[in-house]
Design an enzyme around this catalytic site. Structure first.
Site: not given
Ligand code: WQD
Length: 331
Positions: A12, A32, A125, A127, A149, A153, A178
């Site tokens: 992506y 891969n 990330s 994270t 994960y 990182k 972010f």
């Molecule tokens: C965002 C908000 C959920 C899905 C992730 C990972 C990591 C990073 C960025 C690379 C949260 C809420 C989500 C749903 C919801 N990527 N949500 N219903 O968790 O901030 O970060 O993506 O490093 O992969 O850390 O992103 O999009 O999963 O969630 O309510 O079906 O949306 O609770 O508050 P996140 P997210």
């Protein structure tokens, strides 16, 4: 023209970086196909003329296979994106994440040293900060990460930092993403999660297209204005352009930058922005909180703007329209 190797370049983020770099660098990809496909290459080639001879299917975690490719390219720079990235999967399969993500980073560094590549951009990330306060700054302490994960990182960042200490002619840039979202405005490339989307906007996209009946909102009892968590959603094209700025602005030593917009958006605000932009209603059902979710994760982006002259420019409306255009183009 100098050569840049994108590990995980068919994914992506990587495919959007390839589009942004193609004017000024010879882009070579090694992937891969764990989280992408050669069909993605066909769509990518409609946006940028990457020769099939410059795309290699190989596993960066396998040094022998990776070196066979690397030795034939001897790139001037590497943008290292290859790695598993599903938070939930990393909790269930930590060894798979440590093996894949850490070996890939160690192999990149080994090959940079062996073939005199002196510029590395690493896909990190937000994270890595763990449950740090927002807006997060690069000089803040990295707290205990919340999942394997994120730990891969943080460990990869430390490997790169320590490598640079023994290679004074090396220039490394760590980009802490972010929340990357959206798609190329053509609708040709974007995020295509396998199975049920873990992330918010891809899930909203599938509700809009009728693949899912409603969005589950994971908790609305957080200490935020509307009770839902806040994130820093950045258009993937802005993110890709941050890599161009990092590559063209690379300097000796080890540098770390947040890549975000500096603006916070709640879950319900993103839903509303998507509905307003696309005129499509997104039914929601509030469910229990998701384990590990932070109340807020937003970036302080002053350092990258000051040092690399880059800032995000695309709005939430553009993010939602581009995401929907890509989703609508999917079978
Ligand atoms: C965002 C908000 C959920 C899905 C992730 C990972 C990591 C990073 C960025 C690379 C949260 C809420 C989500 C749903 C919801 N990527 N949500 N219903 O968790 O901030 O970060 O993506 O490093 O992969 O850390 O992103 O999009 O999963 O969630 O309510 O079906 O949306 O609770 O508050 P996140 P997210």
């Amino acid at each position: 023209m100098k050569t840049v190797l994108l590990t995980g370049g068919l994914g992506y983020i990587g495919s959007h970086i390839a589009v942004c770099l193609q004017q000024s660098w010879r882009v070579v990809i090694v992937d891969n196909l764990a989280n992408s496909s050669l069909e993605q290459l066909d769509r990518l080639q409609q946006l940028c003329p990457i020769a099939k001879a410059d795309v290699f299917v190989a596993d960066c975690a396998d040094l022998t296979a990776f070196e066979a490719v690397y030795a034939s390219i001897r790139p001037d720079a590497v943008i290292h994106l290859a790695g598993h990235k599903a938070v939930g999967e990393s909790v269930e399969k930590p060894l798979m994440y440590y093996h894949n993500n850490l070996n890939a980073t160690m192999n990149v560094l080994t090959l940079c040293a062996r073939y005199a590549t002196r510029t590395l951009i690493f896909s990190s990330s937000a994270t890595v900060y763990g449950p740090q306060v927002s807006p997060m700054r690069e000089d803040m302490a990295l707290l205990e990460t919340l999942n394997p994960y994120a730990e891969t990182k943080a460990m990869s960042e430390r490997m790169i930092r320590d490598f640079v200490k023994t290679h004074p002619d090396f220039q490394s840039t760590v980009l802490r993403y972010f929340n990357p979202v959206g798609a190329h405005p053509s609708g040709l490339i974007g995020e295509r999660p396998n199975g049920i989307p873990n992330n918010l906007l891809p899930y909203i996209q599938q509700v809009a297209s009728g693949k899912r009946p409603h969005l589950n909102v994971f908790g609305n009892d957080y200490p935020t204005p509307d009770g839902t968590p806040i994130r820093d959603y950045i258009h993937v094209m802005d993110l890709a352009q941050a890599h161009v700025a990092a590559l063209n602005g690379a300097t000796l030593g080890h540098h770390v930058y947040n890549v975000g917009t500096g603006k916070g958006t709640s879950v319900l605000e993103l839903v509303t922005a998507f509905e307003t932009a696309t005129k499509i209603r997104i039914p929601v059902v509030v469910t229990a909180r998701r384990a590990g979710d932070l109340v807020e994760s937003t970036a302080d982006v002053s350092k990258i703007e000051k040092e690399l002259g880059w800032k995000a420019t695309r709005s939430l409306e553009t993010i939602c329209l581009d995401a929907w255009k890509f989703e609508s183009s999917q079978r």
